[in-house]
Design an enzyme around this catalytic site. Sequence first.
Site, short mmCIF file in Angstrom:
data_model
loop_
_atom_site.label_atom_id
_atom_site.label_comp_id
_atom_site.label_asym_id
_atom_site.label_seq_id
_atom_site.Cartn_x
_atom_site.Cartn_y
_atom_site.Cartn_z
N CYS A 91 12.35 -82.59 48.86
CA CYS A 91 11.96 -81.64 47.81
C CYS A 91 11.85 -80.23 48.40
O CYS A 91 10.89 -79.92 49.12
CB CYS A 91 10.63 -82.09 47.19
SG CYS A 91 9.89 -80.89 46.07
N CYS A 95 8.73 -78.25 47.42
CA CYS A 95 7.57 -78.76 48.16
C CYS A 95 7.44 -78.05 49.50
O CYS A 95 6.33 -77.73 49.96
CB CYS A 95 7.69 -80.26 48.39
SG CYS A 95 7.72 -81.27 46.90
#
Length: 328
Positions: free
Chosen positions: A80, A83
């Site tokens: 991700c 993230c």
Amino acid sequence: MQPRNMSMSGVVDLAAVKAAQEAKAKAEQARAEAARQGGGPGAVSPADLVIDVDEAGFELEVLQRSTEVPVVIDFWAEWCEPCKQLSPVLEQLVLEYNGRLLLAKIDVDANQMLMQQFGVQGIPAVFAVVAGQALPLFQGAAGKEQIQQTLDQLVQVAEQRFGLTGLTVDPDAAPGAGAERAAAPAAPAGPYDALLEAAVQALDAGDFGGAVQAYKNVLSDDPGNTEAKLGLAQAELLYRVQGLDPQQVRQDAAAKPGDVAAQVAAADLDLVGGHVEDAFGRLIETVRRTAGDDRDAVRVRLLELFEVVGPDEPRVIAARRALARALF
């Protein structure tokens, strides 16, 4: 998605009442135990403020710790990209709070069950756990200033509603020392713990009258006991609304704007339903319409509702000013 306007204040939730009481008691026990062992109260290393958590360690490292300090949860994954942008910002901010927050990082690929339990729909997703209560904060990447505003509010609510003042950070402490203290046996029960526990058990059982009496028993010996005063105000509110027909109460209040009993009962229901401004506004308007003993009765009830929500809550502060204008 932008951080939500997170607030626990003003919503009367029986589970949250219990959690607040238990959190305060456990935090006091942890501080007493740390002092007994000769260490600082909950002293931890800065390295302990950001931790990786899995399903096996969730209860100890998140749920139990949340009775001492708000735990921010960062749901992330290696693949991700957002993230990877968000996580360093969260880590930096948590370190800047210097013990007022912990950050628990959870890899969703390795902890699918936790992801499902929190209802995570996409990542990054940030939650908080305060006194065992899970709160969604925001989903997606966000700017540092926006995140800090959300965390400021989290810290404020945790302290005002749950009595959580965080941990002492000691740069010289060995990593893991705080976790060892958290797992240590609890300190001996205080003089009112049994009575306060009896009140919580009565609330759990729906025996609001019993809870009221248990809190009064504490206050008869210790009139300044903050936990008992808050518990009594909330237990009395729940006792009053028990058995009321909400539809009939609201019909009576709408049909009889000058009826003190009808307006007071409707305000109680408003507050239990989380409609804080409606409850306060209804009673302030009733104060304006009444005089003498009726006015005083409404004023007293309004002050009781202030105690339920919390004296430092912004809506209470605003309502106090409005009440003063209505009275004078």
